[in-house]
Design an enzyme around this catalytic site. Structure first.
Site, mmCIF file in Angstrom:
data_model
loop_
_atom_site.group_PDB
_atom_site.id
_atom_site.type_symbol
_atom_site.label_atom_id
_atom_site.label_comp_id
_atom_site.label_asym_id
_atom_site.label_seq_id
_atom_site.Cartn_x
_atom_site.Cartn_y
_atom_site.Cartn_z
ATOM 1 N N LYS A 179 0.734 -1.138 -0.111
ATOM 2 C CA LYS A 179 0.016 -0.064 -0.036
ATOM 3 C C LYS A 179 1.063 1.085 0.094
ATOM 4 C CE LYS A 179 -1.686 2.879 2.766
ATOM 5 N NZ LYS A 179 -1.817 3.967 1.860
ATOM 6 N N GLY A 232 7.154 5.086 7.976
ATOM 7 C CA GLY A 232 6.617 6.295 8.250
ATOM 8 C C GLY A 232 6.585 6.878 9.412
ATOM 9 N N GLU A 235 3.747 7.178 15.291
ATOM 10 C CA GLU A 235 2.375 7.325 15.826
ATOM 11 C C GLU A 235 1.664 5.944 14.792
ATOM 12 O OE1 GLU A 235 0.390 10.686 14.695
ATOM 13 O OE2 GLU A 235 -1.464 10.159 16.061
ATOM 14 N N GLU A 254 10.256 1.213 10.224
ATOM 15 C CA GLU A 254 11.279 2.434 9.795
ATOM 16 C C GLU A 254 10.657 3.622 9.869
ATOM 17 O OE1 GLU A 254 14.195 1.878 9.206
ATOM 18 O OE2 GLU A 254 14.642 -0.188 8.344
ATOM 19 N N CYS A 288 13.636 11.122 6.492
ATOM 20 C CA CYS A 288 13.481 10.516 7.854
ATOM 21 C C CYS A 288 15.088 10.721 8.567
ATOM 22 C CB CYS A 288 13.427 8.981 7.753
ATOM 23 S SG CYS A 288 14.491 8.208 6.731
ATOM 24 N N GLU A 389 10.725 16.110 14.735
ATOM 25 C CA GLU A 389 10.934 15.987 13.487
ATOM 26 C C GLU A 389 10.196 16.951 12.683
ATOM 27 O OE1 GLU A 389 9.587 12.525 11.608
ATOM 28 O OE2 GLU A 389 11.453 12.347 10.300
HETATM 29 P P1 NAP Z 1 2.472 8.367 7.790
HETATM 30 O O1 NAP Z 1 1.187 9.301 7.794
HETATM 31 O O2 NAP Z 1 2.592 7.324 8.900
HETATM 32 O O3 NAP Z 1 1.968 7.389 6.628
HETATM 33 C C1 NAP Z 1 2.985 6.165 6.319
HETATM 34 C C2 NAP Z 1 2.160 5.275 5.605
HETATM 35 O O4 NAP Z 1 1.149 4.697 6.483
HETATM 36 C C3 NAP Z 1 1.363 6.004 4.411
HETATM 37 O O5 NAP Z 1 1.149 4.733 3.231
HETATM 38 C C4 NAP Z 1 -0.120 6.004 4.969
HETATM 39 O O6 NAP Z 1 -1.189 5.970 4.387
HETATM 40 C C5 NAP Z 1 -0.157 4.767 5.867
HETATM 41 N N1 NAP Z 1 -1.015 4.817 7.160
HETATM 42 C C6 NAP Z 1 -1.347 6.027 7.648
HETATM 43 N N2 NAP Z 1 -2.200 5.711 8.665
HETATM 44 C C7 NAP Z 1 -2.288 4.475 8.590
HETATM 45 C C8 NAP Z 1 -3.101 3.441 9.627
HETATM 46 N N3 NAP Z 1 -3.843 3.698 10.640
HETATM 47 N N4 NAP Z 1 -2.898 2.213 9.336
HETATM 48 C C9 NAP Z 1 -2.082 1.624 8.368
HETATM 49 N N5 NAP Z 1 -1.403 2.425 7.531
HETATM 50 C C10 NAP Z 1 -1.525 3.975 7.805
HETATM 51 O O7 NAP Z 1 3.811 8.889 7.545
HETATM 52 P P2 NAP Z 1 4.174 9.749 6.338
HETATM 53 O O8 NAP Z 1 3.865 11.123 6.587
HETATM 54 O O9 NAP Z 1 3.921 9.179 4.963
HETATM 55 O O10 NAP Z 1 5.835 9.723 6.171
HETATM 56 C C11 NAP Z 1 6.493 10.586 7.120
HETATM 57 C C12 NAP Z 1 7.091 9.878 8.153
HETATM 58 O O11 NAP Z 1 7.638 8.744 7.637
HETATM 59 C C13 NAP Z 1 8.289 10.778 9.082
HETATM 60 O O12 NAP Z 1 8.331 10.592 10.179
HETATM 61 C C14 NAP Z 1 9.434 10.123 8.406
HETATM 62 O O13 NAP Z 1 10.714 10.291 9.320
HETATM 63 C C15 NAP Z 1 9.183 8.526 8.138
HETATM 64 N N6 NAP Z 1 10.208 7.858 7.455
HETATM 65 C C16 NAP Z 1 10.891 6.963 7.828
HETATM 66 C C17 NAP Z 1 12.061 6.520 7.137
HETATM 67 C C18 NAP Z 1 13.067 5.224 7.526
HETATM 68 O O14 NAP Z 1 13.459 4.527 6.760
HETATM 69 N N7 NAP Z 1 13.107 5.451 8.906
HETATM 70 C C19 NAP Z 1 12.025 6.746 5.666
HETATM 71 C C20 NAP Z 1 10.942 7.620 5.159
HETATM 72 C C21 NAP Z 1 10.013 8.459 6.109
HETATM 73 P P3 NAP Z 1 -1.867 7.295 3.793
HETATM 74 O O15 NAP Z 1 -1.082 8.067 2.855
HETATM 75 O O16 NAP Z 1 -3.105 6.951 3.034
HETATM 76 O O17 NAP Z 1 -2.253 8.031 4.937
#
Ligand code: NAP
Length: 492
Positions: A179, A232, A235, A254, A288, A389
């Protein structure tokens, strides 16, 4: 001029593109203009269930898992080749959807090609062991694929971060349901379209579009889900870990970071400035592992900050598809506003804005989600801009006189993804790398990774790891087989 992509991007399940079960669609906006870019199908809980069912059947009925790993390797090599042959089109699609400069998107696609090649090379090296046991017995282990693996990806490196776990899961013989983020699903669908030609059986690589709350949770809670890889926010990651724990499904998380960059008094300032500039303004800071907290020795503070200010002020902003653009827009209007809130809060809390700190004034950029490369100095250590962040092009600078003080400040964060260290002294490099409380450390280097190097977060930055020669292990289970060879005294 607005670019509108003609075809609608749909779910890819069982080797076929299909609309969502409710027939819903939405419009994606180009982040550089906020004009319509593409129509995308919206999947539902029912679609998630259908994808899991199809993947489970393909896992059990196709030859993917049972085949010699060399055959999977061939398919993954072929997929890498198809992607490479279409790299320009993929890079353009990523740029239009996510906003990053084409040069960066090309780098991302190249990385994905290399990822498939790397894991293709491991597909026929999934090995067990023999274990010495008493009596006329023979004991060995085999490593088997898990079944259906679920992958949930973010929007900052849409294809790269999705494929970072999809490639090893496929190499190990699993069936995948991915997804992508709702904001950036285009390249995932485009890649799935290549799967058939690469020789991946229908149903082994599936992409479900739709919201995380509905589709993502349905995938994780499905009884056929055997592993979850999530990239992601913390939270959502914690929530998914709890849901998966209820069914004892393993998770790899991650998550976010607040990367410290410690610059010692003997550092090469020119190289450090370039690397830090890349580490915080690359991908408009939406990384990230961004180099978001600079801790510089007092003696180098003035020259380093001056160089960084020059880099920030000279950066060419614009739509990622335009030649010469060095920084594109942020992914959405909401995210740009969110980043600027941090800047305002830091400013009103006594922080000094050394560069940027606002949207650009250029009329041509007004409609897009642009934020100028920003440097903040002396923001109180308790401020949200220093603690949280930001996920945007915002660097917080502070200085130190004592190395212990710098390491303490570097570690004073709930996160622990990547820390950077700048020094010419070999002893300091290795000893301080050990003291930095993070999953990854780079020395005299910008944030950099390769498919062969583990990517892992400590503390609140994650759980488990991706990449590297062991990355297939989380996608396999170990089975022990004990055989009595007969002919002995008795079968115990
Ligand atoms: P996010 O809001 O957590 O979303 C990530 C993914 O999770 C999206 O596909 C999102 O779908 C999905 N998602 C959201 N709520 C969900 C739920 N309740 N159940 C299952 N899936 C759900 O994060 P983001 O804003 O896209 O990304 C930014 C974050 O990712 C930052 O904190 C960043 O540091 C972190 N990140 C970490 C790494 C690493 O390798 N450590 C790499 C890149 C990014 P929707 O888009 O439909 O909401």
């Amino acid at each position: 001029m607005a670019t509108t992509l003609e075809a609608t991007f749909e779910l890819y399940i069982g080797g076929k593109e299909q609309p969502g079960s409710k027939g819903e669609q939405r419009t994606l906006l180009d982040p550089a203009t906020n004009q319509p870019l593409a129509r995308v199908a919206v999947g539902s809980r029912d679609d998630a269930r259908a994808a899991m069912e199809v993947a489970d059947r393909a896992f059990r009925e196709s030859n993917w898992a049972a085949d010699d790993g060399a055959r999977r390797a061939k398919a993954l090599w072929k997929l890498a080749g198809l992607l490479e042959a279409n790299a320009d089109a993929f890079a353009r699609l990523e740029t239009l959807n996510q906003g990053k400069p084409l040069r960066e998107a090309r780098g991302d696609i190249g990385y994905v090609v290399r990822t498939f090649e790397y894991f293709a090379g491991l597909a026929d090296k999934v090995e067990g062991e023999t274990i010495a046991v008493p009596g006329p017995r023979f004991d060995y282990t085999v490593r088997e694929p898990l079944g259906v693996t679920v992958h949930i990806a973010p929007w900052n490196y849409p294809l790269l971060l999705a494929m970072r776990s999809v490639a090893p899961a496929l190499a190990a013989g699993n069936a995948v349901v991915l997804k992508p983020a709702s904001l950036t699903p285009l390249t995932a669908v485009a890649l799935a379209r290549l799967a058939k030609e690469a020789g991946i059986p229908d149903g082994i690589l599936n992409v479900v579009l739709g919201s995380g709350a509905e589709v993502g949770e349905a995938l994780v809670q499905d009884a056929r889900c055997r592993s979850v890889t999530f990239t992601g926010s913390g939270e959502v990651g914690s929530r998914l870990a709890l849901l998966a724990a209820a069914r004892l499904v393993p998770v790899t998380l991650e998550l976010g970071g607040k990367g410290p960059v410690v610059v010692l008094a003997d550092a090469d300032v020119d190289r450090a400035a370039k690397a830090i500039g890349f580490g915080i303004f690359g991908n408009a800071g939406q990384m990230c592992w961004a180099a978001s907290r600079l801790l510089v020795h007092e003696s180098l503070r003035a020259p380093l900050v001056e160089k960084l200010r020059g880099i920030a002020d000279r950066m060419k902003l614009g739509p990622g598809v335009q030649d010469g653009v060095e920084m594109g827009p942020l992914v959405s209007q909401e995210h740009a506003a969110h980043v600027l809130e941090y800047v305002e809060e830091a400013r009103s809390g006594g922080g000094q804005v050394v560069a940027g700190g606002s949207r650009p004034t250029d009329e041509a950029l007004r409609a897009g989600n642009f934020v100028r490369p920003t440097i903040l100095a002396d923001v109180p250590a308790t401020s949200r801009a220093v603690r949280e962040e930001i996920f945007g092009p915002v660097l917080c600078v502070s200085s130190f006189t004592d190395v212990d003080e710098a390491i303490r400040a570097a570690n004073d964060t709930p996160y622990g993804l990547l820390a950077a260290l700048w020094t010419r002294d070999l002893g300091s490099a290795h000893s301080l790398a050990r003291r930095l409380d993070s999953g990854m450390v780079v020395v005299n280097e910008a944030p950099t990774s390769f498919p062969q190097t583990p990517f892992a977060g400590a503390k609140s930055s994650g759980l488990g790891f991706e990449q590297g020669a062991r990355a297939l292990e989380p996608f396999t289970r170990r089975k022990n087989v004990l055989v009595h060879l007969g002919g002995g005294k008795r079968v115990a």
